[in-house]
Design a protein around this motif. Sequence first.
Motif, PDB file in Angstrom:
ATOM      1  N   ALA A  30     -14.199  32.289 -16.330  1.00 50.55           N
ATOM      2  CA  ALA A  30     -14.225  33.549 -15.589  1.00 50.55           C
ATOM      3  C   ALA A  30     -15.433  34.410 -15.981  1.00 50.55           C
ATOM      4  CB  ALA A  30     -12.923  34.310 -15.830  1.00 50.55           C
ATOM      5  N   ILE A  31     -15.689  34.531 -17.280  1.00 54.40           N
ATOM      6  CA  ILE A  31     -16.808  35.366 -17.742  1.00 54.40           C
ATOM      7  C   ILE A  31     -18.138  34.709 -17.393  1.00 54.40           C
ATOM      8  CG2 ILE A  31     -17.915  36.421 -19.746  1.00 54.40           C
ATOM      9  CD1 ILE A  31     -15.297  37.740 -19.022  1.00 54.40           C
ATOM     10  N   ALA A  32     -18.202  33.373 -17.481  1.00 53.12           N
ATOM     11  CA  ALA A  32     -19.436  32.665 -17.126  1.00 53.12           C
ATOM     12  C   ALA A  32     -19.801  32.929 -15.666  1.00 53.12           C
ATOM     13  CB  ALA A  32     -19.272  31.163 -17.370  1.00 53.12           C
ATOM     14  N   GLU A  33     -18.814  32.856 -14.779  1.00 57.46           N
ATOM     15  CA  GLU A  33     -19.070  33.126 -13.356  1.00 57.46           C
ATOM     16  C   GLU A  33     -19.544  34.557 -13.152  1.00 57.46           C
ATOM     17  OE1 GLU A  33     -15.230  32.039 -11.769  1.00 57.46           O
ATOM     18  OE2 GLU A  33     -15.994  30.125 -11.018  1.00 57.46           O
ATOM     19  N   LYS A  34     -18.934  35.493 -13.869  1.00 60.50           N
ATOM     20  CA  LYS A  34     -19.300  36.913 -13.747  1.00 60.50           C
ATOM     21  C   LYS A  34     -20.734  37.154 -14.201  1.00 60.50           C
ATOM     22  CE  LYS A  34     -17.897  40.118 -16.771  1.00 60.50           C
ATOM     23  NZ  LYS A  34     -18.951  41.073 -17.163  1.00 60.50           N
ATOM     24  N   GLU A  35     -21.173  36.415 -15.229  1.00 61.43           N
ATOM     25  CA  GLU A  35     -22.487  36.655 -15.816  1.00 61.43           C
ATOM     26  C   GLU A  35     -23.569  35.706 -15.301  1.00 61.43           C
ATOM     27  OE1 GLU A  35     -21.861  36.670 -20.048  1.00 61.43           O
ATOM     28  OE2 GLU A  35     -20.734  38.554 -19.972  1.00 61.43           O
ATOM     29  N   GLY A  36     -23.228  34.940 -14.256  1.00 59.69           N
ATOM     30  CA  GLY A  36     -24.233  34.105 -13.617  1.00 59.69           C
ATOM     31  C   GLY A  36     -24.525  32.788 -14.306  1.00 59.69           C
ATOM     32  N   MET A  37     -23.654  32.370 -15.204  1.00 55.49           N
ATOM     33  CA  MET A  37     -23.811  31.063 -15.844  1.00 55.49           C
ATOM     34  C   MET A  37     -23.045  30.009 -15.040  1.00 55.49           C
ATOM     35  SD  MET A  37     -23.626  31.664 -19.975  1.00 55.49           S
ATOM     36  CE  MET A  37     -22.386  32.943 -20.087  1.00 55.49           C
ATOM     37  N   LYS A  38     -23.335  28.755 -15.275  1.00 60.83           N
ATOM     38  CA  LYS A  38     -22.603  27.680 -14.602  1.00 60.83           C
ATOM     39  C   LYS A  38     -21.171  27.658 -15.134  1.00 60.83           C
ATOM     40  CE  LYS A  38     -26.729  24.913 -13.770  1.00 60.83           C
ATOM     41  NZ  LYS A  38     -27.501  23.699 -14.115  1.00 60.83           N
ATOM     42  N   TRP A  39     -20.222  27.801 -14.215  1.00 57.45           N
ATOM     43  CA  TRP A  39     -18.831  27.946 -14.628  1.00 57.45           C
ATOM     44  C   TRP A  39     -18.330  26.763 -15.432  1.00 57.45           C
ATOM     45  CZ3 TRP A  39     -15.080  24.425 -13.519  1.00 57.45           C
ATOM     46  CH2 TRP A  39     -15.305  23.531 -12.474  1.00 57.45           C
ATOM     47  N   TYR A  40     -18.791  25.571 -15.074  1.00 62.85           N
ATOM     48  CA  TYR A  40     -18.249  24.374 -15.728  1.00 62.85           C
ATOM     49  C   TYR A  40     -18.741  24.229 -17.165  1.00 62.85           C
ATOM     50  CZ  TYR A  40     -22.679  22.419 -13.894  1.00 62.85           C
ATOM     51  OH  TYR A  40     -23.997  22.196 -13.567  1.00 62.85           O
ATOM     52  N   LEU A  41     -19.894  24.824 -17.478  1.00 61.05           N
ATOM     53  CA  LEU A  41     -20.343  24.812 -18.873  1.00 61.05           C
ATOM     54  C   LEU A  41     -19.430  25.706 -19.719  1.00 61.05           C
ATOM     55  CD1 LEU A  41     -24.235  24.981 -18.486  1.00 61.05           C
ATOM     56  CD2 LEU A  41     -22.840  22.992 -19.085  1.00 61.05           C
ATOM     57  N   GLY A  42     -19.109  26.887 -19.190  1.00 56.14           N
ATOM     58  CA  GLY A  42     -18.192  27.774 -19.891  1.00 56.14           C
ATOM     59  C   GLY A  42     -16.808  27.165 -20.023  1.00 56.14           C
ATOM     60  N   TYR A  43     -16.314  26.600 -18.936  1.00 50.40           N
ATOM     61  CA  TYR A  43     -14.978  26.001 -18.917  1.00 50.40           C
ATOM     62  C   TYR A  43     -14.854  24.892 -19.960  1.00 50.40           C
ATOM     63  CZ  TYR A  43     -10.809  23.816 -16.754  1.00 50.40           C
ATOM     64  OH  TYR A  43      -9.558  23.286 -16.491  1.00 50.40           O
ATOM     65  N   ASN A  44     -15.829  24.011 -20.009  1.00 52.50           N
ATOM     66  CA  ASN A  44     -15.765  22.879 -20.933  1.00 52.50           C
ATOM     67  C   ASN A  44     -15.966  23.286 -22.386  1.00 52.50           C
ATOM     68  OD1 ASN A  44     -15.602  19.915 -19.698  1.00 52.50           O
ATOM     69  ND2 ASN A  44     -16.593  21.233 -18.189  1.00 52.50           N
ATOM     70  N   ILE A  45     -16.837  24.246 -22.648  1.00 51.58           N
ATOM     71  CA  ILE A  45     -17.015  24.643 -24.056  1.00 51.58           C
ATOM     72  C   ILE A  45     -15.757  25.324 -24.569  1.00 51.58           C
ATOM     73  CG2 ILE A  45     -18.029  26.968 -23.737  1.00 51.58           C
ATOM     74  CD1 ILE A  45     -19.982  26.200 -26.025  1.00 51.58           C
ATOM     75  N   GLY A  46     -15.062  26.048 -23.674  1.00 47.87           N
ATOM     76  CA  GLY A  46     -13.805  26.664 -24.086  1.00 47.87           C
ATOM     77  C   GLY A  46     -12.719  25.639 -24.359  1.00 47.87           C
ATOM     78  N   LEU A  47     -12.569  24.677 -23.451  1.00 49.55           N
ATOM     79  CA  LEU A  47     -11.527  23.651 -23.603  1.00 49.55           C
ATOM     80  C   LEU A  47     -11.768  22.740 -24.803  1.00 49.55           C
ATOM     81  CD1 LEU A  47     -10.894  22.496 -19.914  1.00 49.55           C
ATOM     82  CD2 LEU A  47      -9.335  23.798 -21.372  1.00 49.55           C
ATOM     83  N   MET A  48     -13.023  22.501 -25.131  1.00 47.92           N
ATOM     84  CA  MET A  48     -13.336  21.583 -26.230  1.00 47.92           C
ATOM     85  C   MET A  48     -13.470  22.293 -27.578  1.00 47.92           C
ATOM     86  SD  MET A  48     -13.448  18.547 -25.017  1.00 47.92           S
ATOM     87  CE  MET A  48     -13.513  17.727 -23.424  1.00 47.92           C
ATOM     88  N   SER A  49     -13.195  23.596 -27.592  1.00 48.72           N
ATOM     89  CA  SER A  49     -13.469  24.384 -28.805  1.00 48.72           C
ATOM     90  C   SER A  49     -12.416  24.234 -29.901  1.00 48.72           C
ATOM     91  CB  SER A  49     -13.600  25.870 -28.445  1.00 48.72           C
ATOM     92  OG  SER A  49     -12.380  26.374 -27.919  1.00 48.72           O
ATOM     93  N   THR A  50     -11.313  23.546 -29.622  1.00 49.67           N
ATOM     94  CA  THR A  50     -10.263  23.410 -30.643  1.00 49.67           C
ATOM     95  C   THR A  50     -10.043  21.962 -31.088  1.00 49.67           C
ATOM     96  OG1 THR A  50      -8.542  23.270 -28.937  1.00 49.67           O
ATOM     97  CG2 THR A  50      -9.017  25.464 -29.831  1.00 49.67           C
ATOM     98  N   ILE A  51     -10.891  21.051 -30.625  1.00 41.72           N
ATOM     99  CA  ILE A  51     -10.648  19.646 -31.001  1.00 41.72           C
ATOM    100  C   ILE A  51     -10.862  19.419 -32.496  1.00 41.72           C
ATOM    101  CG2 ILE A  51     -11.035  18.615 -28.738  1.00 41.72           C
ATOM    102  CD1 ILE A  51     -13.856  17.980 -29.516  1.00 41.72           C
ATOM    103  N   GLY A  52     -11.707  20.230 -33.127  1.00 42.58           N
ATOM    104  CA  GLY A  52     -11.878  20.128 -34.575  1.00 42.58           C
ATOM    105  C   GLY A  52     -10.594  20.493 -35.301  1.00 42.58           C
ATOM    106  N   ARG A  53      -9.977  21.601 -34.899  1.00 41.14           N
ATOM    107  CA  ARG A  53      -8.706  22.010 -35.496  1.00 41.14           C
ATOM    108  C   ARG A  53      -7.629  20.944 -35.268  1.00 41.14           C
ATOM    109  NH1 ARG A  53      -7.932  27.975 -35.971  1.00 41.14           N
ATOM    110  NH2 ARG A  53      -9.789  29.017 -35.160  1.00 41.14           N
ATOM    111  N   SER A  54      -7.586  20.436 -34.035  1.00 49.52           N
ATOM    112  CA  SER A  54      -6.566  19.439 -33.704  1.00 49.52           C
ATOM    113  C   SER A  54      -6.712  18.188 -34.555  1.00 49.52           C
ATOM    114  CB  SER A  54      -6.660  19.071 -32.216  1.00 49.52           C
ATOM    115  OG  SER A  54      -6.268  20.151 -31.404  1.00 49.52           O
ATOM    116  N   ALA A  55      -7.939  17.708 -34.691  1.00 44.52           N
ATOM    117  CA  ALA A  55      -8.181  16.500 -35.485  1.00 44.52           C
ATOM    118  C   ALA A  55      -7.800  16.727 -36.942  1.00 44.52           C
ATOM    119  CB  ALA A  55      -9.655  16.091 -35.371  1.00 44.52           C
ATOM    120  N   ILE A  56      -8.178  17.877 -37.474  1.00 43.60           N
ATOM    121  CA  ILE A  56      -7.861  18.198 -38.873  1.00 43.60           C
ATOM    122  C   ILE A  56      -6.350  18.256 -39.081  1.00 43.60           C
ATOM    123  CG2 ILE A  56      -7.917  20.085 -40.570  1.00 43.60           C
ATOM    124  CD1 ILE A  56     -10.832  20.587 -39.625  1.00 43.60           C
TER     125      ILE A  56
END
Length: 393
Positions: A206-232
């Motif tokens: 949502a914020i990426a779209e508002k600020e003119g960034m590619k939405w899918y880059l924001g979406y994916n970095i958010g979704l992938m941001s907890t895989i380190g915690r999950s693996a640990i």
Amino acid sequence: MNNRFEHLLVSSDEAILLTGQKTEKQRIMEESEQADARRELLFVEEVTIKNREEKNQKQHLFIQQVEAEFHVSLMNDLAERFRNTSYVLEKVLGFDPSIGKILDVLYTESCSISRLEVFIKELNWLSDAILSFIKQPTYRRFDSKGRLIVIDTLRSALSFIGIESLRTLLPALIAKRSLPPKSALFPELQKHLWEYTLGTGKACRAIAEKEGMKWYLGYNIGLMSTIGRSAITTMYLKAFEGKLREKIIEEQKKNNPVQAEALNTLVPSHKYLISLWHRYADNLNNDIVASLKCRWLMFGIGFEDYTRIKEISFAHVKEQNLHPLTNLLFRCQGYMQFKMMKGKNLISKQASLLYLRNFGIVSDDVVLLMKTNLTGLEIKIPEIQQALRARND
């Protein structure tokens, strides 16, 4: 306050205790007949209980020492395993390097159902997840005679969902795959971690779209941001059992029954799990994403720069001149932390304002994110949308 959120991920009760409040269990206990009876104990009985409590306190301190020594050894073992990224990717998370190819193809103009099918067919768990998703009541279709239309092949499922909706669905299914298994010791952890993961992804979008960034880059970095915690988390819970058996056997061979008995009382600890997150999660997250080798979906730089954050402060993030995706992720994680704590009454109104400001969340962001559904995975499927429009007309 951030430490309070980390405890919330593992357990609501642990976070409540950090605020100085009493948990529901404690309140029930205090109001119970047992509590009333305790208040009526004779003085002699009270003295006896006090002596017993002092003895228990000494035993507790001894067990704490045993626990600390055990975790030093365990954490050293885990630190070595975290360095083996391919092991973490494939054996712990159950990921295949082809995931990177799927994510790359997904956001190109030349993306097609047939190209996606080739890669997804290699991953049985992803094929099953897609088929399970479209079998939900929301996405059921019926023919003119009212009979259920069954979709039972991957190709038909992908075609039914459509490319645009797959761009939202597939990354979410991949992120969900990384979650640690349900644990009787931490029954809320998986649920809370998924809420945080999905919410961060949708907020970043949502914020990426508002600020003119590619939405899918924001979406994916958010979704992938907890895989380190999950693996640990997965590795800690699994390694704990094996290491504990090893240490108990070792003490028994040394003819040290007191130490062996103390070890036998240990269970996985939220405090040590959170300590592992603090020390290793960001770097492991970066290493895992880098190992996917995405060439088109260039969001890895956001995680690389995230490892340079040393203070939980937006002022510090700005001083570091980090990548815009890092900046975006930092802010959206802060908002989701605030949202989840607010939902559990773990943060006051005044503290909320300071918390959001510390993460660089401005009023426009709050207004936008309050209007955004951050807790549900909404997929707009063309055929379903057309049917709804026809019904309304």
